[in-house]
Structures are given as structure tokens and as C-alpha cells.
Write a protein that holds these residues in place. Structure first.
Motif, PDB file in Angstrom:
ATOM      1  N   CYS A 475       0.832  -1.199   0.000  1.00 43.88           N
ATOM      2  CA  CYS A 475       0.000   0.000   0.000  1.00 43.88           C
ATOM      3  C   CYS A 475       0.872   1.256   0.000  1.00 43.88           C
ATOM      4  O   CYS A 475       1.724   1.420   0.864  1.00 43.88           O
ATOM      5  N   GLN A 476       0.639   2.104  -0.927  1.00 44.16           N
ATOM      6  CA  GLN A 476       1.299   3.399  -0.921  1.00 44.16           C
ATOM      7  C   GLN A 476       0.769   4.209   0.252  1.00 44.16           C
ATOM      8  O   GLN A 476      -0.410   4.135   0.580  1.00 44.16           O
ATOM      9  N   ILE A 477       1.644   4.975   0.865  1.00 40.03           N
ATOM     10  CA  ILE A 477       1.196   5.745   2.022  1.00 40.03           C
ATOM     11  C   ILE A 477       1.297   7.245   1.735  1.00 40.03           C
ATOM     12  O   ILE A 477       0.289   7.910   1.525  1.00 40.03           O
ATOM     13  N   LEU A 478       2.523   7.737   1.683  1.00 38.47           N
ATOM     14  CA  LEU A 478       2.687   9.184   1.475  1.00 38.47           C
ATOM     15  C   LEU A 478       2.217   9.610   0.085  1.00 38.47           C
ATOM     16  O   LEU A 478       1.748  10.728  -0.102  1.00 38.47           O
ATOM     17  N   ASN A 479       2.339   8.696  -0.861  1.00 36.75           N
ATOM     18  CA  ASN A 479       1.948   9.037  -2.231  1.00 36.75           C
ATOM     19  C   ASN A 479       0.501   8.695  -2.530  1.00 36.75           C
ATOM     20  O   ASN A 479       0.052   8.862  -3.662  1.00 36.75           O
ATOM     21  N   ALA A 480      -0.195   8.204  -1.524  1.00 34.62           N
ATOM     22  CA  ALA A 480      -1.572   7.792  -1.768  1.00 34.62           C
ATOM     23  C   ALA A 480      -2.501   8.998  -1.849  1.00 34.62           C
ATOM     24  O   ALA A 480      -2.184  10.080  -1.339  1.00 34.62           O
ATOM     25  N   GLU A 481      -3.621   8.787  -2.512  1.00 38.27           N
ATOM     26  CA  GLU A 481      -4.650   9.828  -2.575  1.00 38.27           C
ATOM     27  C   GLU A 481      -5.397   9.868  -1.239  1.00 38.27           C
ATOM     28  O   GLU A 481      -5.499   8.873  -0.547  1.00 38.27           O
ATOM     29  N   GLU A 482      -5.964  11.013  -0.954  1.00 40.68           N
ATOM     30  CA  GLU A 482      -6.890  11.088   0.176  1.00 40.68           C
ATOM     31  C   GLU A 482      -8.176  10.384  -0.218  1.00 40.68           C
ATOM     32  O   GLU A 482      -8.526  10.411  -1.410  1.00 40.68           O
ATOM     33  N   PRO A 483      -8.887   9.749   0.677  1.00 40.87           N
ATOM     34  CA  PRO A 483      -8.609   9.700   2.102  1.00 40.87           C
ATOM     35  C   PRO A 483      -7.720   8.527   2.520  1.00 40.87           C
ATOM     36  O   PRO A 483      -7.440   8.358   3.693  1.00 40.87           O
ATOM     37  N   ASP A 484      -7.256   7.729   1.521  1.00 44.23           N
ATOM     38  CA  ASP A 484      -6.371   6.617   1.868  1.00 44.23           C
ATOM     39  C   ASP A 484      -5.145   7.088   2.649  1.00 44.23           C
ATOM     40  O   ASP A 484      -4.703   6.443   3.590  1.00 44.23           O
ATOM     41  N   LYS A 485      -4.623   8.200   2.231  1.00 42.22           N
ATOM     42  CA  LYS A 485      -3.403   8.684   2.860  1.00 42.22           C
ATOM     43  C   LYS A 485      -3.594   8.890   4.365  1.00 42.22           C
ATOM     44  O   LYS A 485      -2.803   8.411   5.176  1.00 42.22           O
ATOM     45  N   SER A 486      -4.663   9.580   4.720  1.00 42.49           N
ATOM     46  CA  SER A 486      -4.905   9.834   6.151  1.00 42.49           C
ATOM     47  C   SER A 486      -5.138   8.547   6.906  1.00 42.49           C
ATOM     48  O   SER A 486      -4.621   8.345   8.012  1.00 42.49           O
ATOM     49  N   LYS A 487      -5.924   7.692   6.292  1.00 43.21           N
ATOM     50  CA  LYS A 487      -6.237   6.430   6.948  1.00 43.21           C
ATOM     51  C   LYS A 487      -4.962   5.633   7.196  1.00 43.21           C
ATOM     52  O   LYS A 487      -4.756   5.070   8.271  1.00 43.21           O
ATOM     53  N   ARG A 488      -4.091   5.628   6.205  1.00 44.44           N
ATOM     54  CA  ARG A 488      -2.869   4.827   6.342  1.00 44.44           C
ATOM     55  C   ARG A 488      -1.889   5.453   7.317  1.00 44.44           C
ATOM     56  O   ARG A 488      -1.194   4.738   8.044  1.00 44.44           O
ATOM     57  N   LEU A 489      -1.843   6.759   7.334  1.00 46.08           N
ATOM     58  CA  LEU A 489      -0.981   7.406   8.328  1.00 46.08           C
ATOM     59  C   LEU A 489      -1.500   7.110   9.731  1.00 46.08           C
ATOM     60  O   LEU A 489      -0.725   6.898  10.667  1.00 46.08           O
ATOM     61  N   PHE A 490      -2.806   7.095   9.824  1.00 41.32           N
ATOM     62  CA  PHE A 490      -3.431   6.758  11.107  1.00 41.32           C
ATOM     63  C   PHE A 490      -3.029   5.347  11.528  1.00 41.32           C
ATOM     64  O   PHE A 490      -2.592   5.112  12.665  1.00 41.32           O
ATOM     65  N   LEU A 491      -3.126   4.400  10.603  1.00 39.90           N
ATOM     66  CA  LEU A 491      -2.714   3.021  10.884  1.00 39.90           C
ATOM     67  C   LEU A 491      -1.249   2.950  11.287  1.00 39.90           C
ATOM     68  O   LEU A 491      -0.865   2.228  12.200  1.00 39.90           O
ATOM     69  N   LEU A 492      -0.451   3.728  10.583  1.00 35.67           N
ATOM     70  CA  LEU A 492       0.979   3.778  10.857  1.00 35.67           C
ATOM     71  C   LEU A 492       1.248   4.198  12.296  1.00 35.67           C
ATOM     72  O   LEU A 492       2.037   3.590  13.001  1.00 35.67           O
ATOM     73  N   SER A 493       0.564   5.247  12.698  1.00 31.92           N
ATOM     74  CA  SER A 493       0.852   5.764  14.040  1.00 31.92           C
ATOM     75  C   SER A 493       0.371   4.774  15.106  1.00 31.92           C
ATOM     76  O   SER A 493       0.999   4.617  16.153  1.00 31.92           O
ATOM     77  N   LYS A 494      -0.718   4.079  14.826  1.00 27.91           N
ATOM     78  CA  LYS A 494      -1.196   3.095  15.798  1.00 27.91           C
ATOM     79  C   LYS A 494      -0.268   1.880  15.849  1.00 27.91           C
ATOM     80  O   LYS A 494      -0.033   1.305  16.907  1.00 27.91           O
ATOM     81  N   THR A 495       0.249   1.505  14.694  1.00 27.80           N
ATOM     82  CA  THR A 495       1.211   0.397  14.662  1.00 27.80           C
ATOM     83  C   THR A 495       2.453   0.758  15.465  1.00 27.80           C
ATOM     84  O   THR A 495       2.969  -0.038  16.245  1.00 27.80           O
ATOM     85  N   GLN A 496       2.887   1.984  15.247  1.00 28.74           N
ATOM     86  CA  GLN A 496       4.062   2.426  15.991  1.00 28.74           C
ATOM     87  C   GLN A 496       3.802   2.369  17.493  1.00 28.74           C
ATOM     88  O   GLN A 496       4.642   1.917  18.261  1.00 28.74           O
TER      89      GLN A 496
END
Length: 514
Positions: A475-496
Motif C-alpha cells: 500500500c502506498q502511504i505518502l503518495n496515496a490519494e486522500e482519504p487513503d493517505k490519512s487512513k494509512r498514516l493513522f494506521l501507521l501511528s497506531k502500529t508504531q
RNA sequence: GCGCUUGUAGCUCAGCUGGAUAGAGCAUCGGUCUUCGGAACCGAGGGUCCGGGGUUCGAAUCCCUGCGGGCGCACCA
């Protein structure tokens, strides 16, 4: 805790349908196609309803359709099992609150965890390292899950071993040969060169070894204190008043058979000397006055000693108290050393051993800890130093830390201070698998606390890291379109958050770069 | 001899108080390589869950038994 919540909700729903008294236990199916959780209620009900499980499951599904529980899960009956799939909105909801630690507390019981307690007559070796790491992780898990825990190292600074040790150092200082029953390791010669008290020196060396592997104790309890405070004398008195001791063959015996031991044990030898056991009784007597539950971690080579100590502790307790709630021994299998393909017999007496310092220096604290925590305590570990050094780069701990570092780097690049919660509620398979794992965090903590098993968390970390790498790769994260980008960043921070939390519980660093 | 413990892929190990087709890592073989960190990802081969009974809708898991590891059976610590 997600599992408990689902169990409560489902059994409530079943109750509304008139099915009371079901022992509802959800489990995670092996096959992911079967759903996130599975229930075997249909099998349980089959007998009373006189109906085949698959029919019951279908029936339940349609009846639960209008129940409140259907807002968060879908039901999918397969061959009699009532399978449960969490809805994406529920997954995300749970993720949003994941940083709130739930209430684990079930009692105010105070736990005293004693571990390592090596004789202060030589450096710690890898075997001690296993108990040290295991104990510190267990203590940390228990504290995290809101138990009151006191950790303690018992120093046998008064027995005959200590005398042999002192004699050995003295002999070395005077240039005499080391006595037959003394200690022959090279470290004796080092101690002889120093004018510091060898016992004190040895204890402080052990302390610093333990610190280097992230292990600390709340208290260091000196055996000599029991003698000097008259606590040993007190216990002799106490046992005799309770008629738990008797004299035979010029020795004083403890009636341990009254409490399930194979035979009675000697407290005072016929030559008037105290046995180690007697002093240990005094020690446990002292401990039980300070805590509700005593937990000891011992190597398998001491398991034969358990019944007599349990007998002693049992004799302290009121009739109605259950020994298993007051005294527990975690028996760990031994670590055997292999060098160049051949087994190495370790002995402090002969000095033939590989020190824990050596291992930590070669392999590092994080990798050593993970190596020792990765396996359940009752597996026998074969430790090959050469191999461990070689494969340390492939230690799964780096795989986990790498996931954390990757996330840190991505989040930094994203330049977002606060990662917002998404309103976008669809999840692809990679996002879903990862989310499902993440929300199990506190279930895993609870399970490892109940079982005193850190390896459950180590295993979990690996699974999370794996799910993350997979997600990242697909899954692309930083290069993803919204709203995927926000959702994935959110997942990222929770994973961290999850990685960091569990790594920290296990005493392993979570680096932002590596 | 008695007791505790353990036996799952070539190796190291998961597999919860029984659940659906037994899983990972490493190793082996093959692929991804103008990539937001390749310390990554994908695929393949590889199993009599030590053997034998039993319990039941259902057993790697529980019970019995045999075999093989480890450890313990002191008026040592």
C-alpha cells in the motif's frame, strides 16, 4: 480487551434469545477465511436442542440480525461454527482508543517475584541470563497489567559456598594452591589482585552484568540478615511451638510430609549446623509477611526442591487459604551451551563457562533479550555462541525494530504533528489484517500476564511487524490519494504505538532509525 | 528404580482452558530490484505432531501405556 468485550456482547445477545447458561468462549480460527473469531455455541446447544449444529448456527445468524451486536460484527456460519467478522467501523473505533490502557485490575494482591538469586561466588552465565530476562519481563508485564509487584534477588552470602569462595581468593592472594573444594575460575585471580572485599566485589559485578541486560531489582535481600536479625532462631521457635518439628538421630526435622512432601526434611544437622532449607524457610516466612503471592523462578535443576518449600509456605498459611494462590514456582528448562558443535559443561567450581557479559557484549542487549524471551520457559534452549553471533543479524528482533524505524521515518516525512482519525471506513485486506492484530494488544498482554509467559508478547510483536511490512509493501502511504493517505498514516501511528509499547514492556529499545 | 519435565518440517520454535485443511523463522531452491528505508516482499519443496490404546460430534492438545531426551532423588547449597 476485545475478546472479552465480544464474549460479553454475544452472550448478552444469546441471553435475549433465551439461551442462558452458555459457557461462551470465543477463539481465533486458524483459517482466516472462517472469520476473525469463532464460536462453538451450536455444538454446545446441539444436544439440548436436538438439532444439528449447522442448522443451529444458521438459525442464530438470522435471529441475531436485528440485535445490537450486529452493528459491530457480521455472522457467518460454516459447518456448524458461528463465525464472527468485525466490521471496519468497529475496527477503526477500537484503534482510535487503543492508547487508553484498559482496567486489568482484578485484585489488590501483592506479588513478590524472586528470581536469579545466584550465589555470589562467581560471574553470572547465560543460564542466569535466562532467568534474569524472563523475570524482568514477567515483572514488567505484571506491572503493566496493574499488579503490585516487588522484585527481589536473594543473596546467599552466609553459606558454606561463600566460605569456599573466600578461601579460594585468600589462597590466591597468599600464593597458595586453591583448595580442592574451592573455586577455580580465572576470575578468582582477578579478585585476589584487588583489596576490595571479594564478596562485595562479586555482588557488584553481578549487579552491573544484570544492569547491562536491562535487569534491575527492587530489593537485594541478604541471607546474612536472617541470621543477624535472629529470624532463623525465630523460625526454629515458631516451628517447634506449632509442633511442626521434632528431634531424631540428634537432628531437628521439619514435618514436611504433613504438607505433601515425600519425606521429612532436616532443619538442624546432628553437628548443630543449620541446613540451607531452614534458612530458606525463614526467608519465605519473611517474604510471606510482605506479600500475598510469592512467585519464584527456578531452573529445572531445582524442581525437586519445590515440594518442601511449598510445604513450608503451606504451614504458614491459615487453613482456608489456598497454597496455589500464595506460592508459585515457575520452572524454566535449562540452557545448555554448545561450542564448535560440542556441548560445554558449565561449572562455576571449575571455572569452565561462558559468562553472560561475554554474550551481551557479542550479541547485544536487545538481541539477547529477544532470543531468551522468544521461547516459552519450558523449552530447553541450546545456545551456540558462534551461531548466535553469526545469526545475530538475522535475529527477528531486528525485523521488528526495522518496522518501527520505518514507521518513524515515514511519519517524520509526512510532517504531520497529529495524525487524524479517518472518516473513511473501508479497509483493504492488508489494512484490515494489520488493524485486527493491533486491537488485540491488551488481549495479548492479559494472556501473557495470566500465564507468566513473555513469549506470547514476543510472538505477537513478530506478527505485528510482519503484518506491517506486508501492508507497507502493498500500500502506498505518502503518495496515496486522500482519504487513503490519512487512513494509512493513522494506521501507521497506531502500529508504531503498539510496537513501542510491547517492545518497552519486554525491555527492548524501539529505535527511530537503525 | 522413583519423581518432575520434554518429544511438532533438515535446524530453532509457536500452536490458548480440545475445534474446521497443523503454522512461523532459519536453511534450501526460484522470483521481485528506475522502491514512501531491500534489515523488505512473493513463490516452491519439506510433517506418521515419538509409538500404541482410550475419552467424543471432534485430539498435536485431555487420560492410560510404551520408547527416547533433560533434570532431580543428601543431616550439599
Amino acid at each position: 480487551m476485545i475478546k472479552k468485550e465480544l464474549e460479553t456482547q454475544l452472550s448478552q445477545a444469546l441471553k435475549e434469545l433465551g439461551f442462558d447458561n452458555i459457557d461462551l468462549k470465543l477463539e481465533r480460527p486458524k483459517n482466516p477465511d472462517h472469520g476473525d473469531y469463532a464460536s462453538n455455541v451450536s455444538f454446545q446447544l446441539a444436544k439440548t436442542l436436538k438439532k444439528a449444529p449447522p442448522l443451529i448456527a444458521e438459525d442464530l445468524k438470522s435471529k441475531l440480525k436485528d440485535n445490537k451486536i450486529s452493528e459491530i460484527v457480521d455472522f457467518n456460519p460454516v459447518s456448524g461454527f458461528l463465525n464472527i467478522t468485525l466490521k471496519p467501523n468497529y475496527l477503526l473505533e477500537r484503534l482510535q482508543t487503543i492508547e487508553t490502557v484498559p482496567d486489568f485490575k482484578t485484585s489488590n494482591q501483592k506479588i513478590l517475584l524472586e528470581y536469579v538469586s545466584a550465589n555470589p561466588t562467581g560471574p553470572l552465565h547465560i543460564g542466569h541470563g535466562r532467568w534474569a530476562v524472563l523475570g524482568s519481563a514477567i515483572a514488567s508485564i505484571l506491572k503493566y497489567s496493574q499488579h503490585t509487584v516487588l522484585t527481589e534477588f536473594y543473596i546467599n552470602d552466609a553459606g558454606s559456598q561463600v566460605n569456599h569462595f573466600k578461601d579460594s581468593v585468600k589462597a590466591a592472594q597468599e600464593g597458595n594452591p586453591i583448595p580442592e573444594d574451592g573455586y577455580h575460575g580465572a576470575y578468582i585471580l582477578d579478585l585476589a589482585k584487588s583489596d576490595v572485599d571479594p564478596l562485595k566485589k562479586m555482588i557488584s559485578l553481578q549487579k552491573s552484568t544484570l544492569a547491562s541486560i536491562g535487569v534491575e531489582f527492587d530489593t537485594w535481600f541478604f541471607e546474612s540478615l536472617l541470621h543477624n536479625d535472629g529470624k532463623v532462631a525465630l523460625i526454629i521457635d515458631w516451628l517447634s511451638k506449632k509442633e511442626l518439628s521434632y528431634t531424631k538421630d540428634d537432628a531437628l526435622w521439619f514435618k514436611s510430609t504433613d504438607y505433601g512432601d515425600d519425606k521429612d526434611r532436616v532443619l538442624i544437622k546432628s553437628d548443630g549446623q543449620y541446613t540451607y532449607f531452614l534458612v530458606d524457610i525463614a526467608y519465605h516466612f519473611d517474604k510471606i509477611s510482605r506479600a500475598d503471592l510469592l512467585v519464584n523462578i527456578w531452573g529445572a535443576d531445582h524442581h525437586g526442591y519445590v515440594p518442601r518449600v511449598r510445604a513450608a509456605v503451606m504451614s504458614f498459611l491459615d487453613e482456608e487459604r489456598d497454597i496455589s494462590e500464595a506460592f508459585k514456582v515457575i520452572i524454566g528448562q535449562l540452557v545448555s551451551l554448545v561450542k564448535e558443535g560440542k556441548p560445554v559443561k558449565m561449572s562455576k567450581r571449575t571455572g569452565e563457562m561462558i559468562s553472560l557479559d561475554e554474550v551481551v557484549e557479542d550479541i547485544g542487549c536487545d538481541a539477547t533479550r529477544f532470543f531468551l524471551l522468544n521461547k516459552s520457559a519450558d523449552t530447553h534452549i541450546e545456545f551456540d555462541l558462534d551461531l548466535a553471533k553469526k545469526s545475530s543479524q538475522e535475529n527477528p528482533v531486528y525485523y521488528i525494530q526495522y518496522a518501527h524505524a520505518r514507521i518513524a521515518s515515514l511519519l517524520k516525512k509526512s510532517e504531520l504533528k497529529v495524525v487524524p482519525c479517518p472518516e473513511y471506513l473501508e479497509l483493504n485486506n492488508y489494512e484490515r489484517d494489520l488493524s485486527l492484530l493491533l486491537i488485540q494488544l491488551y488481549d495479548k498482554v492479559l494472556e501473557s500476564a495470566v500465564k507468566f509467559s513473555p513469549h506470547i508478547l514476543a510472538q505477537y510483536l513478530f506478527d505485528v511487524a510482519k503484518a506491517f511490512h506486508l501492508f507497507y509493501h502493498n500500500c502506498q502511504i505518502l503518495n496515496a490519494e486522500e482519504p487513503d493517505k490519512s487512513k494509512r498514516l493513522f494506521l501507521l501511528s497506531k502500529t508504531q504505538f503498539v510496537l513501542k509499547e510491547v517492545l518497552s514492556i519486554l525491555g527492548i529499545t524501539a529505535p527511530d532509525s537503525m
